[in-house]
Design a protein around this motif. Structure first.
Motif, PDB file in Angstrom:
ATOM      1  N   PRO A 118       4.031  13.383  -5.579  1.00 56.24           N
ATOM      2  CA  PRO A 118       5.028  12.934  -4.612  1.00 56.24           C
ATOM      3  C   PRO A 118       5.881  14.085  -4.083  1.00 56.24           C
ATOM      4  CG  PRO A 118       5.747  12.412  -6.825  1.00 56.24           C
ATOM      5  CD  PRO A 118       4.349  12.962  -6.930  1.00 56.24           C
ATOM      6  N   GLY A 119       5.795  15.242  -4.696  1.00 59.56           N
ATOM      7  CA  GLY A 119       6.611  16.389  -4.297  1.00 59.56           C
ATOM      8  C   GLY A 119       7.950  16.383  -5.010  1.00 59.56           C
ATOM      9  N   THR A 121      11.344  15.495  -5.995  1.00 58.73           N
ATOM     10  CA  THR A 121      11.966  14.190  -5.792  1.00 58.73           C
ATOM     11  C   THR A 121      13.311  14.102  -6.492  1.00 58.73           C
ATOM     12  OG1 THR A 121       9.758  13.223  -5.729  1.00 58.73           O
ATOM     13  CG2 THR A 121      11.586  11.701  -6.005  1.00 58.73           C
ATOM     14  N   HIS A 152      13.072  15.249  -1.432  1.00 62.95           N
ATOM     15  CA  HIS A 152      13.472  14.009  -0.787  1.00 62.95           C
ATOM     16  C   HIS A 152      13.853  12.973  -1.834  1.00 62.95           C
ATOM     17  CE1 HIS A 152      12.208  15.477   3.132  1.00 62.95           C
ATOM     18  NE2 HIS A 152      11.128  15.967   2.518  1.00 62.95           N
ATOM     19  N   ARG A 157       9.743   9.606  -1.252  1.00 61.94           N
ATOM     20  CA  ARG A 157       8.543  10.091  -1.957  1.00 61.94           C
ATOM     21  C   ARG A 157       7.634   8.952  -2.387  1.00 61.94           C
ATOM     22  NH1 ARG A 157       7.714  15.014  -0.115  1.00 61.94           N
ATOM     23  NH2 ARG A 157       9.165  16.532  -0.912  1.00 61.94           N
ATOM     24  N   ARG A 160       4.729   7.956  -0.138  1.00 58.38           N
ATOM     25  CA  ARG A 160       3.462   8.720  -0.141  1.00 58.38           C
ATOM     26  C   ARG A 160       2.343   7.937  -0.809  1.00 58.38           C
ATOM     27  NH1 ARG A 160       3.964  15.051  -1.661  1.00 58.38           N
ATOM     28  NH2 ARG A 160       4.492  15.754   0.415  1.00 58.38           N
TER      29      ARG A 160
END
Length: 164
Positions: A118-119, A121, A152, A157, A160
């Motif tokens: 999700p990057g 987060t 974010h 996230r 996604r």
């Protein structure tokens, strides 16, 4: 580095073993199958590839043997000074998780296995076990990353996963 009653690090148990058990049981019960067009999604991390900006090298294996993976799971693989660093241990957990997903994709070609991150987060509990100074530092880092558009909210996230 905490261990479960079975002698596995908590981070490996939480990030891999529970997932493996659940997916195996679902496949054995024919709850997910290739005929149903099933997908299995594993929440990965960029740390599994290494994060240069955080001075986190990609996890490396010496042999890829069963013994080596066992030592990763029980924590004996890691140097003494890395034993309490969730960033380092988490990178290996997500790395092994991604390897597991790729092996499952080969074993069950009819089921779609996806590892995605999700990057960075904000709003998760990932920092809760860190020492106070690291919790504060990571919180400030996430705020800076947010300002740059690199981190974010949890809500952003989570979206996604919907578009996989």
């Amino acid at each position: 580095m905490g261990l479960t009653a079975d002698g596995v690090t908590n981070i490996m148990a939480a990030n891999i073993l529970g997932h493996v058990s659940l997916v195996d049981e679902l496949i054995n019960a024919n709850t997910i199958s290739g005929e149903a067009g099933a997908s299995v999604v594993y929440s990965g991390s960029e740390s599994a590839r290494g994060i240069h900006q955080m001075s986190l090298e990609p996890p490396k294996l010496e042999s890829g043997s069963v013994e080596e993976f066992t030592s990763i799971c029980d924590g004996s693989f890691f140097p003494e000074d890395a034993g309490n660093d969730p960033k380092y241990l988490g990178a290996f957990a997500k790395f092994v998780g991604a390897l597991w997903m790729s092996s499952m994709a080969r074993k069950y070609p009819g089921i779609r296995f996806v590892t995605m991150s999700p990057g960075a987060t904000k709003g998760t509990a990932v920092r809760r076990d860190l020492p106070c100074y690291k919790r504060l530092f990571v919180g400030m880092l996430l705020n800076v990353l947010s300002l740059r558009g690199n981190a974010h909210s949890l809500e952003v996230r989570a979206k996604r996963y919907i578009y996989i």
